[in-house]
Motif scaffolding. Structure first.
Motif, PDB file in Angstrom:
ATOM      1  N   ASN A 318     -22.705 -18.682  25.518  1.00 30.99           N
ATOM      2  CA  ASN A 318     -21.875 -19.544  26.363  1.00 30.99           C
ATOM      3  C   ASN A 318     -22.560 -20.867  26.657  1.00 30.99           C
ATOM      4  O   ASN A 318     -21.910 -21.919  26.707  1.00 30.99           O
ATOM      5  CB  ASN A 318     -21.535 -18.819  27.668  1.00 30.99           C
ATOM      6  N   LEU A 319     -23.877 -20.829  26.845  1.00 32.96           N
ATOM      7  CA  LEU A 319     -24.615 -22.067  27.081  1.00 32.96           C
ATOM      8  C   LEU A 319     -24.653 -22.919  25.814  1.00 32.96           C
ATOM      9  O   LEU A 319     -24.534 -24.151  25.875  1.00 32.96           O
ATOM     10  CB  LEU A 319     -26.033 -21.740  27.539  1.00 32.96           C
ATOM     11  N   ASN A 320     -24.797 -22.283  24.666  1.00 33.79           N
ATOM     12  CA  ASN A 320     -24.810 -23.029  23.406  1.00 33.79           C
ATOM     13  C   ASN A 320     -23.507 -23.772  23.173  1.00 33.79           C
ATOM     14  O   ASN A 320     -23.490 -24.855  22.589  1.00 33.79           O
ATOM     15  CB  ASN A 320     -25.087 -22.076  22.240  1.00 33.79           C
ATOM     16  N   LYS A 321     -22.384 -23.192  23.634  1.00 34.65           N
ATOM     17  CA  LYS A 321     -21.086 -23.845  23.442  1.00 34.65           C
ATOM     18  C   LYS A 321     -20.973 -25.151  24.216  1.00 34.65           C
ATOM     19  O   LYS A 321     -20.095 -25.963  23.943  1.00 34.65           O
ATOM     20  CB  LYS A 321     -19.966 -22.898  23.865  1.00 34.65           C
ATOM     21  N   LYS A 322     -21.828 -25.343  25.184  1.00 40.71           N
ATOM     22  CA  LYS A 322     -21.769 -26.565  25.985  1.00 40.71           C
ATOM     23  C   LYS A 322     -22.401 -27.762  25.281  1.00 40.71           C
ATOM     24  O   LYS A 322     -22.406 -28.861  25.826  1.00 40.71           O
ATOM     25  CB  LYS A 322     -22.453 -26.331  27.334  1.00 40.71           C
ATOM     26  N   TYR A 323     -22.949 -27.522  24.095  1.00 45.16           N
ATOM     27  CA  TYR A 323     -23.537 -28.615  23.321  1.00 45.16           C
ATOM     28  C   TYR A 323     -22.735 -28.838  22.045  1.00 45.16           C
ATOM     29  O   TYR A 323     -22.384 -27.889  21.346  1.00 45.16           O
ATOM     30  CB  TYR A 323     -24.999 -28.304  22.972  1.00 45.16           C
ATOM     31  N   ILE A 324     -22.463 -30.081  21.752  1.00 51.20           N
ATOM     32  CA  ILE A 324     -21.772 -30.429  20.513  1.00 51.20           C
ATOM     33  C   ILE A 324     -22.775 -30.404  19.369  1.00 51.20           C
ATOM     34  O   ILE A 324     -23.886 -30.934  19.484  1.00 51.20           O
ATOM     35  CB  ILE A 324     -21.129 -31.820  20.615  1.00 51.20           C
ATOM     36  N   ARG A 325     -22.401 -29.784  18.280  1.00 54.48           N
ATOM     37  CA  ARG A 325     -23.242 -29.754  17.093  1.00 54.48           C
ATOM     38  C   ARG A 325     -22.419 -30.204  15.893  1.00 54.48           C
ATOM     39  O   ARG A 325     -21.232 -29.932  15.802  1.00 54.48           O
ATOM     40  CB  ARG A 325     -23.798 -28.351  16.848  1.00 54.48           C
ATOM     41  N   GLN A 326     -23.101 -30.865  14.968  1.00 53.38           N
ATOM     42  CA  GLN A 326     -22.416 -31.354  13.774  1.00 53.38           C
ATOM     43  C   GLN A 326     -23.320 -31.181  12.561  1.00 53.38           C
ATOM     44  O   GLN A 326     -24.525 -31.476  12.618  1.00 53.38           O
ATOM     45  CB  GLN A 326     -22.043 -32.834  13.931  1.00 53.38           C
ATOM     46  N   LEU A 327     -22.744 -30.695  11.475  1.00 57.48           N
ATOM     47  CA  LEU A 327     -23.460 -30.600  10.204  1.00 57.48           C
ATOM     48  C   LEU A 327     -23.332 -31.933   9.477  1.00 57.48           C
ATOM     49  O   LEU A 327     -22.233 -32.404   9.218  1.00 57.48           O
ATOM     50  CB  LEU A 327     -22.868 -29.473   9.349  1.00 57.48           C
ATOM     51  N   VAL A 328     -24.473 -32.534   9.167  1.00 53.47           N
ATOM     52  CA  VAL A 328     -24.493 -33.821   8.463  1.00 53.47           C
ATOM     53  C   VAL A 328     -25.225 -33.621   7.141  1.00 53.47           C
ATOM     54  O   VAL A 328     -26.369 -33.148   7.125  1.00 53.47           O
ATOM     55  CB  VAL A 328     -25.186 -34.911   9.294  1.00 53.47           C
ATOM     56  N   THR A 329     -24.580 -33.985   6.052  1.00 51.12           N
ATOM     57  CA  THR A 329     -25.133 -33.757   4.714  1.00 51.12           C
ATOM     58  C   THR A 329     -25.179 -35.066   3.930  1.00 51.12           C
ATOM     59  O   THR A 329     -24.258 -35.881   4.015  1.00 51.12           O
ATOM     60  CB  THR A 329     -24.280 -32.732   3.943  1.00 51.12           C
ATOM     61  N   GLN A 330     -26.265 -35.258   3.184  1.00 51.07           N
ATOM     62  CA  GLN A 330     -26.436 -36.465   2.381  1.00 51.07           C
ATOM     63  C   GLN A 330     -26.992 -36.082   1.011  1.00 51.07           C
ATOM     64  O   GLN A 330     -27.960 -35.319   0.924  1.00 51.07           O
ATOM     65  CB  GLN A 330     -27.399 -37.432   3.067  1.00 51.07           C
ATOM     66  N   VAL A 331     -26.386 -36.586  -0.051  1.00 52.16           N
ATOM     67  CA  VAL A 331     -26.892 -36.378  -1.408  1.00 52.16           C
ATOM     68  C   VAL A 331     -27.735 -37.586  -1.803  1.00 52.16           C
ATOM     69  O   VAL A 331     -27.304 -38.727  -1.662  1.00 52.16           O
ATOM     70  CB  VAL A 331     -25.744 -36.170  -2.406  1.00 52.16           C
ATOM     71  N   VAL A 332     -28.952 -37.318  -2.269  1.00 53.80           N
ATOM     72  CA  VAL A 332     -29.887 -38.380  -2.643  1.00 53.80           C
ATOM     73  C   VAL A 332     -30.175 -38.280  -4.132  1.00 53.80           C
ATOM     74  O   VAL A 332     -30.742 -37.281  -4.599  1.00 53.80           O
ATOM     75  CB  VAL A 332     -31.204 -38.256  -1.846  1.00 53.80           C
ATOM     76  N   GLY A 333     -29.803 -39.303  -4.868  1.00 52.00           N
ATOM     77  CA  GLY A 333     -30.147 -39.349  -6.285  1.00 52.00           C
ATOM     78  C   GLY A 333     -31.605 -39.781  -6.444  1.00 52.00           C
ATOM     79  O   GLY A 333     -32.032 -40.777  -5.863  1.00 52.00           O
ATOM     80  N   LEU A 334     -32.390 -39.010  -7.188  1.00 48.59           N
ATOM     81  CA  LEU A 334     -33.800 -39.323  -7.388  1.00 48.59           C
ATOM     82  C   LEU A 334     -33.925 -40.323  -8.542  1.00 48.59           C
ATOM     83  O   LEU A 334     -33.974 -39.951  -9.711  1.00 48.59           O
ATOM     84  CB  LEU A 334     -34.596 -38.043  -7.666  1.00 48.59           C
ATOM     85  N   ARG A 335     -33.940 -41.574  -8.179  1.00 51.03           N
ATOM     86  CA  ARG A 335     -33.852 -42.653  -9.183  1.00 51.03           C
ATOM     87  C   ARG A 335     -35.011 -42.648 -10.174  1.00 51.03           C
ATOM     88  O   ARG A 335     -34.871 -43.154 -11.298  1.00 51.03           O
ATOM     89  CB  ARG A 335     -33.817 -44.011  -8.467  1.00 51.03           C
ATOM     90  N   ASN A 336     -36.158 -42.079  -9.788  1.00 51.51           N
ATOM     91  CA  ASN A 336     -37.309 -42.079 -10.684  1.00 51.51           C
ATOM     92  C   ASN A 336     -37.301 -40.910 -11.661  1.00 51.51           C
ATOM     93  O   ASN A 336     -38.327 -40.547 -12.227  1.00 51.51           O
ATOM     94  CB  ASN A 336     -38.602 -42.072  -9.854  1.00 51.51           C
ATOM     95  N   THR A 337     -36.136 -40.320 -11.849  1.00 48.24           N
ATOM     96  CA  THR A 337     -35.944 -39.295 -12.888  1.00 48.24           C
ATOM     97  C   THR A 337     -34.927 -39.755 -13.932  1.00 48.24           C
ATOM     98  O   THR A 337     -34.615 -39.014 -14.857  1.00 48.24           O
ATOM     99  CB  THR A 337     -35.436 -37.974 -12.286  1.00 48.24           C
ATOM    100  N   LEU A 338     -34.414 -40.960 -13.796  1.00 51.90           N
ATOM    101  CA  LEU A 338     -33.299 -41.391 -14.634  1.00 51.90           C
ATOM    102  C   LEU A 338     -33.675 -41.504 -16.093  1.00 51.90           C
ATOM    103  O   LEU A 338     -32.826 -41.404 -16.977  1.00 51.90           O
ATOM    104  CB  LEU A 338     -32.753 -42.736 -14.123  1.00 51.90           C
ATOM    105  N   GLY A 339     -34.955 -41.723 -16.374  1.00 43.21           N
ATOM    106  CA  GLY A 339     -35.362 -41.858 -17.777  1.00 43.21           C
ATOM    107  C   GLY A 339     -35.781 -40.555 -18.420  1.00 43.21           C
ATOM    108  O   GLY A 339     -36.109 -40.517 -19.610  1.00 43.21           O
ATOM    109  N   ALA A 340     -35.772 -39.457 -17.640  1.00 42.35           N
ATOM    110  CA  ALA A 340     -36.217 -38.175 -18.198  1.00 42.35           C
ATOM    111  C   ALA A 340     -35.160 -37.602 -19.123  1.00 42.35           C
ATOM    112  O   ALA A 340     -33.969 -37.722 -18.888  1.00 42.35           O
ATOM    113  CB  ALA A 340     -36.511 -37.188 -17.064  1.00 42.35           C
ATOM    114  N   SER A 341     -35.642 -36.983 -20.182  1.00 44.97           N
ATOM    115  CA  SER A 341     -34.699 -36.373 -21.134  1.00 44.97           C
ATOM    116  C   SER A 341     -34.557 -34.900 -20.861  1.00 44.97           C
ATOM    117  O   SER A 341     -35.378 -34.295 -20.175  1.00 44.97           O
ATOM    118  CB  SER A 341     -35.218 -36.589 -22.557  1.00 44.97           C
TER     119      SER A 341
END
Length: 341
Positions: A318-341
Motif C-alpha cells: 500500500n505504501l509502494n502504491k503512493k509512489y509513481i513509477r515509470q519504466l524508461v527504456t533506451q536503445v543505444v547503437g554501439l557505433r564503434n562496431t559498425l565496421g565489424a564483419s
C-alpha cells in the motif's frame, strides 16, 4: 402605528443553506481533485525529468564503448578489448590475476535494488581519442638544457565521475598508441546515502557510475571500485539487453547476459561468434515524493524487458502504491562496431 419588520422565513433559510452547502461541497471537490491531479503531475514530471536526464548521460557514455580498442571493432565475450566486458578474456592477460568479478565484469542480477529481484551491472571499456601535444622539461639551473621531451595527451573529455581524462602518454620516440590508457566504466544500482533516505521505511536507490583505467602491462585497474558518481536518483531497478547479430542471416535479437553466454558457450569458430552491436537499457524510476490519497489510481504494473513476470517492490504494498513509477527504456547503437564483419 406599529411598523412591520420583514425577514426570511425558516423555509427560505433552509433552502439558502442547502444551496450554499452544495456550492461549497462542489468547490471543495474541485479543489481536492485539482490538488490530487497536481500532485500526480508533479510526481510524473519528477520521474520523467530524472530518468530522461540520467539516460541521456548514460547513453552518451555507452556510445564510446569499443572506441580505439584492439578488438577490431567487435564485441563478444572472447576477444581482448571488447567494448562490453563479460569475462576476464576481454582484458589483457596482465590484469587477470587481480580482477574482482563483482567490480570488473558485466553481470546479470548482481546488485540489490528496490525490488524482490536484483539489478544488472554493465561494464564497458574504451580508449579516448587523444590530442597529442609536445611538452618540454628543462634543467632548472640551466634552461638551455632539455631534460626530457614527452608527448602529452589531452582528450577534452571527462570520465563518468567527472574527472578530466589527461595523461602523459609517452616519452619522445616511444610508441604513443601502445601506452595510451584504456578507460573502464561500470554502471550499477546502489542504495542512496542515509541523508537521502526517506522516513517512510522504503529504501531508496540510485544509478551510479564507477570509473578506472589501465595501461599496457598494468596488473590492476586504477581507480575502479574506489569511488562512484550518482547519475540518477530514485532508481528502483536497472536492466539491459544485448542486441546480437547472427552472422548466418544478419538477423538481430535482444538477449540477456546469461542467455548470451549460454549461446556463445557452444560456438567455437570465430566466424560464427555472435557480435553485440547495440544495448537496450531500462530503468524503473520512482517519484521523489508520494501522491498520498490518490494512491488508489496508481495500479500500473511494470514488466522489465527480458523478464516474463511483473516487478514486485520491496516493502509495504500500500505504501509502494503512493509512489509513481515509470519504466524508461533506451536503445543505444554501439557505433564503434559498425565496421565489424
Amino acid at each position: 402605528m406599529t411598523k412591520l419588520q420583514k425577514g426570511f422565513t425558516l423555509l427560505e433559510l433552509m433552502i439558502s443553506l442547502a444551496i450554499g452547502l452544495l456550492v461549497v461541497s462542489a468547490a471543495t471537490a474541485i479543489f481536492l481533485s485539482a490538488q490530487r491531479s497536481l500532485g500526480f503531475q508533479l510526481g510524473m514530471g519528477d520521474v520523467q525529468q530524472n530518468s530522461n536526464f540520467g539516460l541521456a548521460m548514460l547513453t552518451h557514455d555507452l556510445r564510446h564503448a569499443n572506441l580505439n580498442t584492439p578488438s577490431n571493432q567487435k564485441i563478444n565475450n572472447k576477444i581482448v578489448g571488447s567494448g562490453v566486458i563479460f569475462a576476464q578474456e576481454n582484458y589483457p592477460s596482465s590484469l587477470h590475476a587481480n580482477l574482482i568479478d563483482d567490480v570488473a565484469l558485466s553481470q546479470q542480477n548482481l546488485q540489490e535494488d528496490a525490488t524482490t529481484g536484483n539489478s544488472d551491472q554493465l561494464v564497458i571499456q574504451f580508449v579516448p581519442q587523444y590530442q597529442i601535444e609536445e611538452a618540454f622539461d628543462f634543467d632548472p639551473d640551466d634552461e638551455t638544457q632539455k631534460i626530457n621531451e614527452r608527448l602529452v595527451s589531452n582528450t577534452d573529455m571527462f570520465d563518468c565521475e567527472g574527472n578530466s581524462i589527461e595523461f602523459t602518454t609517452a616519452k619522445d620516440g616511444e610508441d604513443t598508441q601502445a601506452i595510451r590508457p584504456t578507460m573502464v566504466q561500470r554502471y550499477f544500482v546502489q542504495k542512496l546515502p542515509t541523508s537521502q533516505q526517506g522516513s517512510d521505511g522504503l529504501d531508496r536507490y540510485g544509478l551510479y557510475c564507477d570509473s578506472g583505467y589501465y595501461s599496457a602491462g598494468d596488473s590492476i585497474i586504477t581507480g575502479l571500485g574506489t569511488n562512484a558518481q550518482l547519475l540518477m536518483q530514485h532508481i528502483d531497478a536497472f536492466k539491459f539487453l544485448l542486441g546480437v547479430k547472427n552472422p548466418q542471416n544478419n538477423q538481430l535479437r535482444y538477449v540477456t547476459i546469461d542467455q548470451y553466454k549460454t549461446l556463445m558457450s557452444s560456438i567455437t569458430a570465430e566466424k560464427d561468434y555472435l557480435q553485440v552491436i547495440s544495448l537496450q537499457v531500462s530503468v524503473v524510476a520512482r517519484s521523489a515524493t508520494n501522491i498520498g490519497a490518490d494512491a488508489g489510481l496508481n495500479n500500473k504494473t511494470i514488466t522489465l524487458p527480458g523478464t516474463a513476470t511483473a516487478v514486485v517492490f520491496d516493502g509495504d504494498a500500500n505504501l509502494n502504491k503512493k509512489y509513481i513509477r515509470q519504466l524508461v527504456t533506451q536503445v543505444v547503437g554501439l557505433r564503434n562496431t559498425l565496421g565489424a564483419s
